[in-house]
Write an enzyme that holds these catalytic residues in place. Sequence first.
Site, mmCIF file in Angstrom:
data_model
loop_
_atom_site.group_PDB
_atom_site.id
_atom_site.type_symbol
_atom_site.label_atom_id
_atom_site.label_comp_id
_atom_site.label_asym_id
_atom_site.label_seq_id
_atom_site.Cartn_x
_atom_site.Cartn_y
_atom_site.Cartn_z
ATOM 1 N N CYS A 13 0.848 -1.192 0.000
ATOM 2 C CA CYS A 13 0.000 0.000 0.000
ATOM 3 C C CYS A 13 0.883 1.241 0.000
ATOM 4 O O CYS A 13 2.103 1.163 0.146
ATOM 5 C CB CYS A 13 -0.938 0.012 1.201
ATOM 6 S SG CYS A 13 -0.068 0.126 2.783
ATOM 7 N N CYS A 16 3.297 1.782 2.816
ATOM 8 C CA CYS A 16 4.607 1.125 2.739
ATOM 9 C C CYS A 16 5.628 2.066 2.098
ATOM 10 O O CYS A 16 6.782 2.147 2.537
ATOM 11 C CB CYS A 16 4.504 -0.163 1.918
ATOM 12 S SG CYS A 16 3.435 -1.433 2.638
ATOM 13 N N CYS A 85 24.636 -23.886 -27.190
ATOM 14 C CA CYS A 85 25.313 -24.900 -26.377
ATOM 15 C C CYS A 85 26.370 -24.239 -25.506
ATOM 16 O O CYS A 85 26.583 -23.029 -25.565
ATOM 17 C CB CYS A 85 25.959 -25.955 -27.273
ATOM 18 S SG CYS A 85 27.210 -25.243 -28.368
ATOM 19 N N CYS A 88 28.912 -22.130 -27.269
ATOM 20 C CA CYS A 88 28.487 -20.756 -27.564
ATOM 21 C C CYS A 88 28.789 -19.844 -26.376
ATOM 22 O O CYS A 88 29.246 -18.712 -26.536
ATOM 23 C CB CYS A 88 26.999 -20.710 -27.876
ATOM 24 S SG CYS A 88 26.497 -21.582 -29.374
ATOM 25 N N ASP A 482 -6.373 18.119 -24.673
ATOM 26 C CA ASP A 482 -5.661 17.984 -25.935
ATOM 27 C C ASP A 482 -6.665 18.255 -27.061
ATOM 28 O O ASP A 482 -7.872 18.102 -26.874
ATOM 29 C CB ASP A 482 -5.083 16.573 -26.040
ATOM 30 C CG ASP A 482 -4.426 16.317 -27.379
ATOM 31 O OD1 ASP A 482 -3.621 17.165 -27.798
ATOM 32 O OD2 ASP A 482 -4.728 15.288 -28.006
ATOM 33 N N ASP A 681 -5.196 11.788 -25.685
ATOM 34 C CA ASP A 681 -5.309 10.466 -26.306
ATOM 35 C C ASP A 681 -4.016 9.992 -26.950
ATOM 36 O O ASP A 681 -3.925 8.851 -27.378
ATOM 37 C CB ASP A 681 -6.400 10.478 -27.377
ATOM 38 C CG ASP A 681 -5.978 11.282 -28.611
ATOM 39 O OD1 ASP A 681 -5.321 12.331 -28.426
ATOM 40 O OD2 ASP A 681 -6.308 10.875 -29.737
ATOM 41 N N ASP A 685 0.923 12.873 -25.121
ATOM 42 C CA ASP A 685 0.220 13.371 -23.936
ATOM 43 C C ASP A 685 0.632 12.630 -22.664
ATOM 44 O O ASP A 685 0.263 13.041 -21.565
ATOM 45 C CB ASP A 685 -1.302 13.224 -24.109
ATOM 46 C CG ASP A 685 -1.835 14.032 -25.275
ATOM 47 O OD1 ASP A 685 -1.378 15.183 -25.437
ATOM 48 O OD2 ASP A 685 -2.679 13.526 -26.030
#
Length: 801
Positions: A13, A16, A85, A88, A482, A681, A685
């Site tokens: 919360c 905390c 492997c 590598c 906006d 949107d 923004d």
Amino acid sequence: MQTTTFSISGMSCANCATRIEKGVAGTTGVTRAVVNFPLEELTVEYDETLVGRETIETLVKGLAYGAVPRGEPGEIRFGVRGLHCASCVATLEKRLLSHPAVSAAVVNLSQEEAFVRFDAGRLDKSEIFALVTEAGYQPVEPAAPDDSAAQFRSQRNWFIASLAASIPIMLTMGLHGNRTVGWINLVLATAVQFSAGLTFYRGSWYALKNKSANMDVLVALGTSAAYFYSLAAFFGAFGGHGEVFFETSAMLIAFIRLGKYLEARARGKAGEALKKLLRLQADKARLLVDGTEREVPASLVKVGDVVLVRPGETIPVDGIVLEGNSSVNEAMVTGESLPVAKNAGSAVTGATVNGRAPLTVQATRVGEATMLAQIVRMVREAQADKAPIQRFADRVSGIFVPVVIALAILTFLVWFLALQQDFLFAFKLAIAVVVIACPCAMGLATPTAIMVGSGVGLARGILIKRGSVLENIAGLQAVLLDKTGTITSGRPVLTDLLPASPGESDRLMEYLAAAESRSNHPLAQAALEAAASRGIQPGTVDGYEEREGFGVSCSYSGNRVLAGSARFMEDTGITIGPFAAEADRLANAGKSLIYVSVEDRLAGVAAFADQVRDSSIRSVAALKQMGIATYMITGDNRLVAAAVAGQAGVDGFEAEVLPDRKQQVVKEYQQKGYYVAMVGDGINDAPALAQADVGIAIGGGADVAKETGDIILVRDDLMDVVAAIRLGKATLARIKQNLFWALFYNILGIPIAAGALYYPFGITLKPEYAGLAMAFSSVSVVANSLLLKRVGQHLRDDRQA
């Protein structure tokens, strides 16, 4: 001075977050400690000569939370693709260690991950990635772990388990005299108390250890009093007079677990906003070296490198166009739907999308310096600066808990010592004080109102991402809007069609539609939609040619047809003089123009505009009636902005702004003392939505805007902003009523439980009755919250009106 960011785990919360900030900030050498609760991050500024990073980690872990430093210079952990492997692994480690600036390299095959420790002054991330690529493997940007889904499932499962165990106890509460039923209830109550309820004991311990009191302390007190009294009574500690009420402790834990579950459900996916921003970045880049094209990971591009961006591809870096003529979709930056013409010398931004022609771009900013990275950083900072909401109940609990304990002890001492009553009598009254003061009603006051309010909003098309927003939105004083896609529809439509000869509108429309039939430009699509609405279907065109940013030419029905800008017409020798005055009028109204010529003679002009929605006009008027100021901010030019602002009726506007300026506008209004909401949107923004006290995202907009916003308007209707504010005011009123009655109940109930009515009337309150009274107060709070459903009908009526 050093600044380190830690990933924090274990927070449940906002309290905390406050506890961690308080614990770390009080350490010698620490100048600033800020916890970003949604992102689960701790940012600490400290003097490394006085305190070390390890000390801070130990301190946070001592508060019962996990702390892991992230992104520390000199160390990097990243994914690797192409490992097959152990060979590598050895190959890659050897290649990394061959660089003199690398001191350690460990490659994990099973996790496809590499860890490198290096000298940050001699080597950077892009060079390390280049080493990996040269070894034949593909480096992958590290992804932060996301355990939000696991936390949500945990809270849900604990609630279901505690409820399932509590219901049988509640249903058999009148059968405690039956020993078999009593044993079953004892087992169930014990299981709930020390499984689902264990977290409250743990939280109480650390809260008291840090000299604070929260809801965990209240819950632990109430449930422990009820449980242990019932346990003692069950085994006959109080003789034949003891009554058990295991249902009180079990149901209280189930109620509070419900609140925890709802909080986990309502917590916004703030981290997803940043992930979705980062996903916009190009994974690959076409690097040009001595005229040769080579595909490389975008992370390897450095400042000064030249890259080729083909049509439809995402631009990998911020840079300058060296060659090519194209249009670029810059909605990520400006929020505007119309592509922007680009040619040699034009600046381009990473994560924007190229149009129909190739561009050669020289990188000027890469990595953390790009516009996209800056937007990510602004979102992080805005979310970190937003102080966690401290609920009224949490603030009261710091005083309430010690007062209740003191009153319980005082009750026992007065009756046992001063009034010479027997021990059992005094003890039962003290227990009654603790039980009746149990914070169930106070704990339910806010979450139940928010739960009902959120449900009402969801049914209305208003998605509340964080329950606390319903409290915040009630106090709004200014709303920033906006333009594109918020006040307007977000796409152009044909508004005016002016033929050179009277009565030739349909003919002009046919030529325009024919010329634009092969173009993907938004204005072309708007022209085709307008033609279709008139029943005009143009035939096939020949010799089609498009000049990015200017116009198109083609042959239609044996005639040469041109459609484009005024400059396009002038370049081809066609005069637009007869339409000059009308064109100026339309341009001043913020409209985009397409001129059409047939056989080198001007046939007419078409005007397009992104129209203001009717609901936007109504919502601005409604907001003004509520005493809330409205302002529009947009990346569009001033002429268009002025026209739209006049139609919408807003109190003011600001045009030609970029993402950082939008965020700054929000800050400026906040500095003036306004409580601000931002409605938008677009990706651009996102920083402003995060900075605002309440971020409201349009449902049809970019995902990142919806993830950053606190509220999502599913129906893309600005009237829902008005509805959300009204819903918030109604919810806040219910919360205040709930808290008032919860506190009033305690003020009235505690004296009765303490025996204030014993001598005048011989009345005392048994602990079991105190538990029933406590349960009744919880029911009353829930019932009051359910009355919010009436608000939903009023909101529907407003929409229909």
